[in-house]
Motif scaffolding. Structure first.
Motif, mmCIF file in Angstrom:
data_model
loop_
_atom_site.group_PDB
_atom_site.id
_atom_site.type_symbol
_atom_site.label_atom_id
_atom_site.label_comp_id
_atom_site.label_asym_id
_atom_site.label_seq_id
_atom_site.Cartn_x
_atom_site.Cartn_y
_atom_site.Cartn_z
ATOM 1 N N TRP A 167 0.755 -1.269 -0.094
ATOM 2 C CA TRP A 167 0.021 0.060 0.227
ATOM 3 C C TRP A 167 0.731 1.106 -0.188
ATOM 4 C CZ3 TRP A 167 2.040 2.020 4.487
ATOM 5 C CH2 TRP A 167 2.411 1.212 5.385
ATOM 6 N N ASN A 168 2.220 1.213 0.175
ATOM 7 C CA ASN A 168 3.143 2.340 0.344
ATOM 8 C C ASN A 168 3.188 3.274 -0.978
ATOM 9 O OD1 ASN A 168 4.733 0.273 -0.678
ATOM 10 N ND2 ASN A 168 6.368 0.959 0.854
ATOM 11 N N PHE A 169 3.154 2.417 -2.066
ATOM 12 C CA PHE A 169 3.270 3.239 -3.524
ATOM 13 C C PHE A 169 2.406 2.503 -4.358
ATOM 14 C CE2 PHE A 169 7.493 3.546 -1.302
ATOM 15 C CZ PHE A 169 7.815 4.914 -1.680
ATOM 16 N N PRO A 170 1.121 3.097 -4.166
ATOM 17 C CA PRO A 170 -0.115 1.810 -4.822
ATOM 18 C C PRO A 170 0.333 2.067 -6.324
ATOM 19 C CG PRO A 170 -0.748 3.206 -2.892
ATOM 20 C CD PRO A 170 0.556 3.446 -3.026
ATOM 21 N N THR A 175 2.841 -0.140 -11.950
ATOM 22 C CA THR A 175 3.641 0.241 -13.267
ATOM 23 C C THR A 175 4.897 -0.610 -12.912
ATOM 24 O OG1 THR A 175 4.521 2.358 -12.268
ATOM 25 C CG2 THR A 175 2.397 2.506 -13.635
ATOM 26 N N LEU A 176 5.597 -0.227 -11.951
ATOM 27 C CA LEU A 176 6.697 -1.106 -11.708
ATOM 28 C C LEU A 176 6.511 -2.591 -12.189
ATOM 29 C CD1 LEU A 176 8.848 0.397 -8.832
ATOM 30 C CD2 LEU A 176 9.001 1.170 -11.340
ATOM 31 N N LYS A 177 5.648 -3.224 -12.024
ATOM 32 C CA LYS A 177 5.476 -4.604 -12.135
ATOM 33 C C LYS A 177 4.778 -4.870 -13.777
ATOM 34 C CE LYS A 177 4.787 -6.394 -7.375
ATOM 35 N NZ LYS A 177 6.189 -6.628 -7.269
ATOM 36 N N GLN A 297 7.167 4.989 5.584
ATOM 37 C CA GLN A 297 6.668 3.881 5.080
ATOM 38 C C GLN A 297 7.256 3.257 3.887
ATOM 39 O OE1 GLN A 297 2.106 4.219 7.047
ATOM 40 N NE2 GLN A 297 2.886 5.453 5.357
ATOM 41 N N VAL A 298 8.456 3.273 3.763
ATOM 42 C CA VAL A 298 9.273 3.084 2.498
ATOM 43 C C VAL A 298 10.371 1.816 2.951
ATOM 44 C CG1 VAL A 298 11.077 3.677 0.732
ATOM 45 C CG2 VAL A 298 9.236 5.306 1.922
ATOM 46 N N CYS A 299 10.315 0.826 2.075
ATOM 47 C CA CYS A 299 11.001 -0.473 2.282
ATOM 48 C C CYS A 299 12.579 -0.231 2.407
ATOM 49 C CB CYS A 299 10.624 -1.395 1.103
ATOM 50 S SG CYS A 299 10.892 -0.750 -0.492
ATOM 51 N N CYS A 300 12.963 0.512 1.636
ATOM 52 C CA CYS A 300 14.519 0.644 1.691
ATOM 53 C C CYS A 300 15.002 1.679 2.757
ATOM 54 C CB CYS A 300 14.931 0.906 0.154
ATOM 55 S SG CYS A 300 13.991 2.182 -0.669
ATOM 56 N N ASN A 301 14.032 2.229 3.411
ATOM 57 C CA ASN A 301 14.477 3.340 4.417
ATOM 58 C C ASN A 301 16.035 2.998 4.977
ATOM 59 O OD1 ASN A 301 12.847 5.383 3.579
ATOM 60 N ND2 ASN A 301 11.537 5.222 5.213
ATOM 61 N N ILE A 488 17.790 7.138 -3.876
ATOM 62 C CA ILE A 488 17.804 7.427 -4.887
ATOM 63 C C ILE A 488 17.515 6.424 -5.989
ATOM 64 C CG2 ILE A 488 19.294 8.514 -6.860
ATOM 65 C CD1 ILE A 488 18.892 10.489 -4.565
ATOM 66 N N ASN A 489 16.292 6.273 -6.472
ATOM 67 C CA ASN A 489 15.952 4.699 -7.022
ATOM 68 C C ASN A 489 15.446 4.989 -8.341
ATOM 69 O OD1 ASN A 489 16.761 3.152 -4.640
ATOM 70 N ND2 ASN A 489 14.786 3.885 -3.782
ATOM 71 N N PRO A 490 16.181 5.619 -9.375
ATOM 72 C CA PRO A 490 15.676 5.934 -10.669
ATOM 73 C C PRO A 490 15.408 4.491 -11.460
ATOM 74 C CG PRO A 490 17.883 6.397 -10.824
ATOM 75 C CD PRO A 490 17.434 6.188 -9.281
ATOM 76 N N PRO A 494 18.693 -1.352 -11.336
ATOM 77 C CA PRO A 494 18.191 -2.511 -10.627
ATOM 78 C C PRO A 494 17.915 -2.393 -9.047
ATOM 79 C CG PRO A 494 20.093 -3.216 -11.947
ATOM 80 C CD PRO A 494 20.027 -1.584 -11.588
ATOM 81 N N PHE A 495 16.705 -2.884 -8.387
ATOM 82 C CA PHE A 495 16.297 -2.608 -7.195
ATOM 83 C C PHE A 495 15.712 -3.956 -6.795
ATOM 84 C CE2 PHE A 495 13.259 -1.822 -3.841
ATOM 85 C CZ PHE A 495 13.745 -0.866 -3.167
ATOM 86 N N GLY A 496 16.293 -4.565 -5.494
ATOM 87 C CA GLY A 496 15.912 -5.499 -4.920
ATOM 88 C C GLY A 496 16.744 -5.948 -3.588
ATOM 89 N N GLU A 506 13.532 -5.515 -9.668
ATOM 90 C CA GLU A 506 12.680 -4.685 -10.407
ATOM 91 C C GLU A 506 13.352 -3.499 -10.928
ATOM 92 O OE1 GLU A 506 9.060 -3.748 -7.966
ATOM 93 O OE2 GLU A 506 8.095 -5.348 -8.879
ATOM 94 N N ASN A 507 13.083 -3.014 -11.963
ATOM 95 C CA ASN A 507 13.812 -1.882 -12.380
ATOM 96 C C ASN A 507 14.819 -2.283 -13.099
ATOM 97 O OD1 ASN A 507 11.864 -0.640 -11.091
ATOM 98 N ND2 ASN A 507 13.162 0.651 -9.761
ATOM 99 N N GLY A 508 15.397 -1.474 -14.198
ATOM 100 C CA GLY A 508 16.449 -1.589 -14.880
ATOM 101 C C GLY A 508 16.275 -2.687 -16.017
HETATM 102 O O1 LIG Z 1 8.817 1.002 -0.305
HETATM 103 C C1 LIG Z 1 9.759 0.565 -1.512
HETATM 104 C C2 LIG Z 1 9.844 1.779 -2.490
HETATM 105 C C3 LIG Z 1 10.566 1.212 -3.779
HETATM 106 C C4 LIG Z 1 11.321 1.819 -4.369
HETATM 107 N N1 LIG Z 1 11.661 1.326 -5.757
HETATM 108 C C5 LIG Z 1 11.103 0.204 -5.471
HETATM 109 N N2 LIG Z 1 10.386 0.173 -4.343
#
Ligand SMILES: O=CCc1c[nH]cn1
Ligand SMILES: NC(=O)c1ccc[n+]([C@@H]2O[C@H](COP(=O)([O-])OP(=O)(O)OC[C@H]3O[C@@H](n4cnc5c(N)ncnc54)[C@H](O)[C@@H]3O)[C@@H](O)[C@H]2O)c1
Length: 532
Positions: A167-170, A175-177, A297-301, A488-490, A494-496, A506-508
């Protein structure tokens, strides 16, 4: 239909919106839920008002959505990458054109500030543009074999992919998926979080308007039960999941039964390491960016902020001053920098972590209390003041964390006002605006402590020493390390996670690998040489 929800947005303000349109989407249209009796209220976090009803999809509805996605997949997968790209670019254009309206709706459902939501929506259309750009590049290899024979590989889609989101980036997670999935020729059935169900269907309508075949991107609403139906469905080829570690394990287990591919984007408790040779102003700003976006409420904090002891007093003074100055309030106002948490239970859970931290000996340097904004319409909202948990203690020099905590417990003369590695607030993902600050002495010690977690999503380091920066980055057991900045996650990167923060990316460009498979075709040019 998208128009009716979105068209009410320009004039909408906090506390005024009610959504009554169906939130499911398959076969190219919104679909009314079958069993209204199972409806669950969805709340506007800023006011505590009911925004809409979320009605979970049952087995028949899930099956209908998957069948409609499969039919669309048959058409979409046969199109050339460049043809798919054209449709996706149109979807990106529509999102860009409606960014303010979508962002407003996201704020009303999620509580994040309008400034952040606009950034999220921009990230969303960029992600679709990025994967549209890759769609025409998907290719295999040609391999020459003896005797004029040859082989080639074809990069093919997987089929119907399922996306399950947090729910944090609905809108962004949707779109990322879907963007890489669609670029590779797949269809997707997406289940948003039951707490933030309203914007996924907007994306479905935009994809349709842009020209995808009916059914290519479907939305089914629901919670654990609906999610489980999706993970078990025999026509689903892959599940891409974003959420907590406990749910991720269940998704993996369910998907394993029919050997579905899985991507798991899970939680974190990431370290941010600040050395005494850092540029302090940047390190302080970095720590705030690492902790307080989207109400924490951000996973990578970077919620475990390790600060070298010599600069602890200056760091704390500045970080606390700035945290106290964060304007908390109506998330639709451009001047607000922190809105409400997603729900009452989430607020209570986060406040519970702060109480527990106090009991375990942490010192609350600021915030950590329920917050009631002065605007009367926000009285029922789920607000809290951003919190820094830290140390008043700079007396203990040298030694490892364990040695220090032993000292705290055994030496009367030393204060116990401190965060320690063994505290609940330092070990567990809080998922709220709570920063834990911990002192350290040496590089070797802090690397060991930073990695002493089952999570491994992200990490960060602030230092002016270029060798140290890369040494630390290489030592981090995490999917990302930020040097001299944070979060910084453009889309290009790649993010994971490492460890229990998940697997897959995801990404990249690499994400293409997670939404496609290779077929090898072997071609004989001569006669068959048989041993029989
Ligand atoms: O809560 C996670 C945020 C995020 C940033 N990039 C992919 N997910
Ligand atoms: N790594 C990332 O990219 C990333 C991004 C955002 C959030 N997260 C993580 O997500 C968590 C917060 O989100 P949340 O509270 O929505 O997580 P959650 O695990 O409670 O729920 C995530 C999704 O899974 C669904 N679900 C729940 N039980 C299920 C089941 N048995 N089978 C299938 N689906 C099921 C939910 O309905 C929801 O859509 C945090 O841990 C956060 O770190 C990770």
């Amino acid at each position: 239909m998208a128009q009716s929800t979105l068209d009410s947005m320009p004039g909408a303000s906090t506390g005024t919106v009610v959504i009554t349109e169906p939130l499911n989407f398959w076969g190219g249209k919104r679909v009314k839920p079958r069993e209204e009796k199972n409806a669950e209220p969805v709340f506007e976090p800023a006011t505590g008002r009911v925004l809409c009803q979320m009605v979970p999809c049952g087995a028949e509805e899930v099956d209908e959505a998957i069948q409609s996605a499969y039919a669309a997949y048959q058409k979409w997968s046969k199109m050339a990458g460049m043809e798919r790209a054209r449709v996706m670019l149109e979807a990106a254009r529509i999102i860009r054109e409606r960014r303010e309206k979508i962002a407003k709706l996201e704020v009303i459902n999620n509580g994040k500030t309008i400034t952040e939501a606009l950034g999220n929506i921009d990230f969303s259309w960029k992600s679709i543009e990025y994967y549209a750009g890759l769609a025409g590049t998907l290719a295999g290899q040609h391999i020459q074999l003896p005797g004029g024979a040859f082989a080639y590989s074809r990069r093919e889609p997987l089929g119907v992919c399922v996306g399950i989101g947090a729910w944090n980036f609905p809108f962004l997670i949707t779109t990322l998926k879907s963007a890489p999935a669609l670029a590779c020729g797949n269809a997707m059935v997406y289940k948003p979080s039951p707490m933030a169900p309203v914007t996924a269907v907007i994306l479905a309508e935009i994809y349709k308007e842009a020209g995808v075949p009916d059914g290519l991107f479907c939305v089914v609403q629901g919670g654990a039960e609906t999610g489980s139906l999706l993970c078990h469905h025999p026509k689903v080829a892959k599940v891409s999941f974003t959420g907590s570690v406990p749910t991720g394990k269940k998704v993996m287990e369910m998907s394993a039964k029919s050997v579905k591919q899985v991507t798991l984007e899970l939680g974190g408790k990431s370290p941010l390491i600040i050395f005494k040779d850092c540029e302090l102003e940047n390190a302080v700003k970095g720590a705030l960016m690492a902790n307080f976006l989207t109400q924490g409420q951000v996973c990578c904090n970077g919620t475990r902020v390790f600060v070298q002891r010599e600069i602890m007093p200056q760091f704390l003074e500045e970080v606390v001053k700035r945290t106290k100055a964060i304007p908390v309030g109506d998330p639709l106002l451009g001047s607000t920098r922190m809105g409400p948490l997603i729900s009452k239970p989430q607020l209570e859970k986060v406040l519970g972590f702060v109480s527990q931290a106090k009991k375990e000996g942490a010192r609350v340097l600021c915030g950590g209390d329920p917050f009631v904004p002065s605007d009367p319409k926000l009285k029922g909202g789920y607000f809290m003041s951003p919190c820094v948990l830290g140390t008043s203690n700079t007396l203990v020099n040298g030694g490892t964390a364990h040695a220090q905590s032993a000292l705290f417990f055994n030496t009367q003369s030393l204060s116990t006002d401190n965060c320690r590695d063994d505290m609940t607030c330092v070990k567990e993902e809080i998922f709220g605006p709570v920063m834990s600050v911990l002192p350290f002495d040496t590089e070797e010690e802090v690397i060991q402590r930073a990695n002493n977690t089952t999570f491994g999503l992200a990490s960060g380091v602030f230092t002016r020493d270029i060798s140290r920066a890369h040494r630390v980055a290489a030592s981090m057991e995490a999917g990302t390390c930020f040097i001299n900045n944070y979060n910084i996650n453009p889309i290009e990167l790649p993010f994971g996670g490492y460890k229990m923060s998940g697997f897959g990316r995801e990404n990249g460009q690499v994400t293409i690998e997670y939404y496609s498979q290779l077929k090898t075709v072997v071609v004989e040019m001569g006669d068959v040489e048989s041993l029989f």
